[in-house]
Design an enzyme around this catalytic site. Sequence first.
Site, PDB file in Angstrom:
ATOM      1  N   ASN A  80      -4.589  -4.013   1.007  1.00  0.00           N
ATOM      2  CA  ASN A  80      -4.352  -3.573   2.382  1.00  0.00           C
ATOM      3  C   ASN A  80      -3.775  -2.164   2.485  1.00  0.00           C
ATOM      4  O   ASN A  80      -3.672  -1.607   3.575  1.00  0.00           O
ATOM      5  CB  ASN A  80      -3.431  -4.554   3.117  1.00  0.00           C
ATOM      6  CG  ASN A  80      -2.054  -4.643   2.487  1.00  0.00           C
ATOM      7  OD1 ASN A  80      -1.871  -5.373   1.531  1.00  0.00           O
ATOM      8  ND2 ASN A  80      -1.088  -3.903   3.013  1.00  0.00           N
ATOM      9  N   TYR A  92      10.320  -3.889 -14.418  1.00  0.00           N
ATOM     10  CA  TYR A  92       9.064  -3.253 -14.019  1.00  0.00           C
ATOM     11  C   TYR A  92       8.293  -2.783 -15.255  1.00  0.00           C
ATOM     12  O   TYR A  92       7.095  -3.047 -15.395  1.00  0.00           O
ATOM     13  CB  TYR A  92       9.328  -2.073 -13.080  1.00  0.00           C
ATOM     14  CG  TYR A  92       8.058  -1.384 -12.636  1.00  0.00           C
ATOM     15  CD1 TYR A  92       7.209  -1.989 -11.720  1.00  0.00           C
ATOM     16  CD2 TYR A  92       7.698  -0.144 -13.155  1.00  0.00           C
ATOM     17  CE1 TYR A  92       6.029  -1.374 -11.315  1.00  0.00           C
ATOM     18  CE2 TYR A  92       6.520   0.482 -12.764  1.00  0.00           C
ATOM     19  CZ  TYR A  92       5.691  -0.133 -11.842  1.00  0.00           C
ATOM     20  OH  TYR A  92       4.524   0.477 -11.455  1.00  0.00           O
ATOM     21  N   GLY A  95      -3.894  -6.664  -3.591  1.00  0.00           N
ATOM     22  CA  GLY A  95      -3.105  -5.594  -2.980  1.00  0.00           C
ATOM     23  C   GLY A  95      -3.990  -4.609  -2.247  1.00  0.00           C
ATOM     24  O   GLY A  95      -3.791  -3.394  -2.309  1.00  0.00           O
TER      25      GLY A  95
END
Length: 284
Positions: A14, A166, A12
């Site tokens: 970017n 989550y 992750g």
Amino acid sequence: MGSDGRVCVVTGANSGTGYVTALELARGGATVVMMCRNAEKGEAARAAIVAETGNDRVELIVVDLAEMADVRRAVREFTERHSTLDVLVNNAGGITQTRRESSEGLEAMFAGNYLGHFLLTTSLLDQLKAAEHARIVNVSSMAHKGARIDFDDLQNRSGKNAMRGYGQSKLAQILFTYELAERLRGTDVTVNAMHPGAVASGFKNGTDGVVKAVIGAFYAGFGISPEKGADTILHLANSPEVADVTGEYFIKRRPVATSKTSYDVEVRRRLWAVSEKLIADIAG
């Protein structure tokens, strides 16, 4: 630019804390392998890091961590380039408002936030053990508190409150951290989890409507910068103070207690076994 000799992987990478982590590791001279889902965004971020740091040893591997076949391909791509891995930052993650499935039939948050990182990490253990004093950093969340692992419905096929997935995925990360730390006792590999804080980033992108507006308003009012969110990640990746610390959960550079469920040895061992079986069943 000089090199600090390390090879680092950041998932992750970017945007948000992942981007800042990759940027600062590259600034220090490490070889940084950015693992990103979106090729265009990943390449733009990689080019920006090279331009800012002058470090041309920044690589991109495109991978969707919610797809186990893609994770396996990414592992092969990495191991073809590198025989050792000094730092693995499992940062990628997100939240979806409604239940979504990967192409392999896995609930998206469980797969992308937890199971893909489980497979990535366990597949790279030989490279981590081959390095000198390797470190694994799992980016979790305070959302694990109040969550539980529903072994009867890990993929939430019953359709109950999708967002509970989550919390379950973040609890799974912590259980994984504690179990892996125990399994790595006696090696030079450490593994710790951390909570970055309420980072103002693209976290709300998996939501819409009122939920997206509420989350957006919260982060606008209380969110911290990606730089602050990445501070503890970089501390765990770089600091000699934590070189021998393993099996802990950090907030603001300090180890803190996690939920009662997260310390249940039976649950964490069962989760490990179930995770291995899920991955094996997908592979056929």
